[in-house]
Each structure stands twice: as structure tokens, then as C-alpha cells.
Scaffold this motif. Sequence first.
Motif, PDB file in Angstrom:
ATOM      1  N   MET A  53      -2.384  17.653  25.687  1.00  0.00           N
ATOM      2  CA  MET A  53      -3.116  16.499  26.345  1.00  0.00           C
ATOM      3  C   MET A  53      -4.424  16.768  26.141  1.00  0.00           C
ATOM      4  O   MET A  53      -5.261  15.599  25.818  1.00  0.00           O
ATOM      5  CB  MET A  53      -2.714  16.208  27.529  1.00  0.00           C
ATOM      6  CG  MET A  53      -1.210  15.517  28.066  1.00  0.00           C
ATOM      7  SD  MET A  53      -0.998  15.510  29.934  1.00  0.00           S
ATOM      8  CE  MET A  53       0.060  16.615  30.161  1.00  0.00           C
ATOM      9  N   GLN A 100      -1.980  10.317  31.460  1.00  0.00           N
ATOM     10  CA  GLN A 100      -1.138  11.033  30.279  1.00  0.00           C
ATOM     11  C   GLN A 100       0.004  11.854  30.749  1.00  0.00           C
ATOM     12  O   GLN A 100       0.791  11.948  30.258  1.00  0.00           O
ATOM     13  CB  GLN A 100      -2.298  12.119  29.880  1.00  0.00           C
ATOM     14  CG  GLN A 100      -3.499  11.492  28.799  1.00  0.00           C
ATOM     15  CD  GLN A 100      -4.417  12.498  28.686  1.00  0.00           C
ATOM     16  OE1 GLN A 100      -5.148  13.174  29.245  1.00  0.00           O
ATOM     17  NE2 GLN A 100      -4.610  12.739  27.215  1.00  0.00           N
ATOM     18  N   THR A 104       3.576  11.600  29.246  1.00  0.00           N
ATOM     19  CA  THR A 104       4.187  12.824  28.896  1.00  0.00           C
ATOM     20  C   THR A 104       5.665  12.943  29.340  1.00  0.00           C
ATOM     21  O   THR A 104       6.734  13.172  28.686  1.00  0.00           O
ATOM     22  CB  THR A 104       3.314  14.201  29.025  1.00  0.00           C
ATOM     23  OG1 THR A 104       2.369  13.935  28.503  1.00  0.00           O
ATOM     24  CG2 THR A 104       4.142  15.287  28.644  1.00  0.00           C
TER      25      THR A 104
END
Length: 189
Positions: A53, A100, A104
Motif C-alpha cells: 500500500m 486502501q 486490500t
Amino acid sequence: MSVIDVDSALRWARLDPGKTLARRTDEDLPFLSDAAEAGYELLLDTCVYIDGMQGRSPDAVADLLDIRQVNHSTVAIQELMHTVGVLDPGHPGTRGAIGQIKTTIAAMPEHRIFTPDADILGRGAMLSGILCRIQGYHQDARLKALHDCVLFLQAQKLGLTVLTANVRDFDYLLQLMPTSRVLLYRAVA
């Protein structure tokens, strides 16, 4: 029948190398080479997601994730969700970071997410206690050690290789249980 073999657990709890473990040289450790190779399926440590990330993963990690079967642990999901809870809601970067993390976790195929069973949780707690005793870990390091030990034993039980940038702690675990599989890398600064 007990879920955990208490007798063997108690024998294992007496493990004492008689000294604090020393970090070995990189040459003595299983580091990912510049060229990713086929091999055992992977179980990702939380740092793999975070490095990805933050753009700190070396190219070899991305290549490895492309050619090997990737598996996920609820231990890593738990650590990622802890990060969501710790982030300052007033910080301007929090919304993006949470987005993020959400992306994920959502990208993890359900059939590739594994939850440690009672045996792994019990043995992981004991192994982390041993590691904390031997290495003299204090407050914050103890919970991190517990998560690392559970992930390490979960990978061992499932026949997987842990992929991690946590060189120090997984070196110690490999010294205590040298037949386990770990693949290390260094995050790009």
C-alpha cells in the motif's frame, strides 16, 4: 479428547536455549532473490500488505505474488483492522488509508483466507511466551510476538511459506523451529 495436547505443550514450554537469541547475518537467512521463483504457496504477513500500500515492496515481491498461490490469515486481517481503529479520524490521510485497507481486504478471495484453530492459537500463545521470556520482550512487543507466532505456526500447519519483511522476529522463530518455511525481503525505503 482435548483440542490441545497439554502434555506435549508443557514439554515444549520448557524450551530454553540458555541464552538470548542473536540475529543471524543475512547470508544465513532465506531471503527472496531479485528474481522470483516458483515454490510453496505463501501466507502473507501484515507487513506485505502495508509495504504494498505504501509503495515499499521490491519488484521481486510483486513478481512472487504473481507466480505463487497467495493465502491470507485472519491474523493479518485483524492487524489491518486494528490499524483502521488506531488511525486519527481527523488526519487528512486517514480516509485514503482506510480506503486502501478496505480494498486490500475485499480483494482477498474468501477460499484463500484461513483462520487459526484452537491448537494454533494455544501453541502460538505459548511460543510467543517463550520468545518473550528468552528475548526479554516488554509490553508492546508481546502482542506483536503473539501475532507473529500464530501466523508462523499457522503457515507451518498448512504447509505454507510465510512471506515477511520482519527479519529479526522471524529469524528468532526459525532458530526455535528451523524446519518451518519463511521467505524474507527488505522493504524499499
